[in-house]
Scaffold this motif. Structure first.
Motif, short mmCIF file in Angstrom:
data_model
loop_
_atom_site.label_atom_id
_atom_site.label_comp_id
_atom_site.label_asym_id
_atom_site.label_seq_id
_atom_site.Cartn_x
_atom_site.Cartn_y
_atom_site.Cartn_z
N GLU A 25 0.86 -1.19 0.00
CA GLU A 25 0.00 0.00 0.00
C GLU A 25 0.89 1.23 0.00
O GLU A 25 1.73 1.41 0.88
N MET A 26 0.71 2.06 -1.00
CA MET A 26 1.47 3.31 -1.08
C MET A 26 0.85 4.32 -0.14
O MET A 26 -0.33 4.65 -0.26
N ILE A 27 1.62 4.81 0.82
CA ILE A 27 1.14 5.81 1.77
C ILE A 27 1.24 7.20 1.13
O ILE A 27 0.32 7.99 1.20
N ASP A 28 2.38 7.47 0.53
CA ASP A 28 2.57 8.68 -0.28
C ASP A 28 3.59 8.36 -1.36
O ASP A 28 3.88 7.20 -1.61
N ASP A 29 4.14 9.38 -2.01
CA ASP A 29 5.06 9.14 -3.13
C ASP A 29 6.37 8.49 -2.73
O ASP A 29 7.05 7.88 -3.56
N THR A 30 6.75 8.60 -1.46
CA THR A 30 8.06 8.10 -1.04
C THR A 30 7.98 7.05 0.06
O THR A 30 9.02 6.66 0.60
N PHE A 31 6.79 6.58 0.39
CA PHE A 31 6.65 5.62 1.49
C PHE A 31 5.57 4.59 1.16
O PHE A 31 4.48 4.94 0.72
N ALA A 32 5.91 3.31 1.38
CA ALA A 32 4.96 2.23 1.14
C ALA A 32 4.98 1.27 2.32
O ALA A 32 6.01 1.10 2.99
N ILE A 70 11.79 4.72 -2.73
CA ILE A 70 10.64 4.52 -1.84
C ILE A 70 11.10 3.82 -0.57
O ILE A 70 11.80 2.82 -0.62
#
Length: 79
Positions: A25-32, A70
């Motif tokens: 699940e992608m939380i934002d553009d730089t964190f999953a 990421i």
């Protein structure tokens, strides 16, 4: 790429490989966030003694950060 690797790696460790599911699940553009869903009898095998097994997965995921930029959080949950 990372989810497929983690899924294959987890299936080699556990006694019930058909129960392994991996979700990203992608939380934002730089964190999953990567979630490994496993049978309750296999949770200990995935975490490992003193967390060694899950830490190895986290280290590998951090290596992927250099390629795709990421950051990953990995958690193991019971089915």
């Amino acid at each position: 790429m990372i989810t497929k690797f983690i899924e294959n790696y987890a299936k080699l460790i556990v006694s019930e490989p058909n129960d392994i599911k991996v979700y990203k699940e992608m939380i934002d553009d730089t964190f999953a966030e990567i979630t490994i869903v496993a049978n309750s009898v296999d949770i200990g095998k995935l975490i490992g003694k003193n967390g060694n097994m899950i830490n190895a997965l986290k280290t590998m995921a951090n290596g992927c950060k250099a390629k795709d930029g990421i950051s990953y959080k990995i958690q193991v949950v019971s089915k």
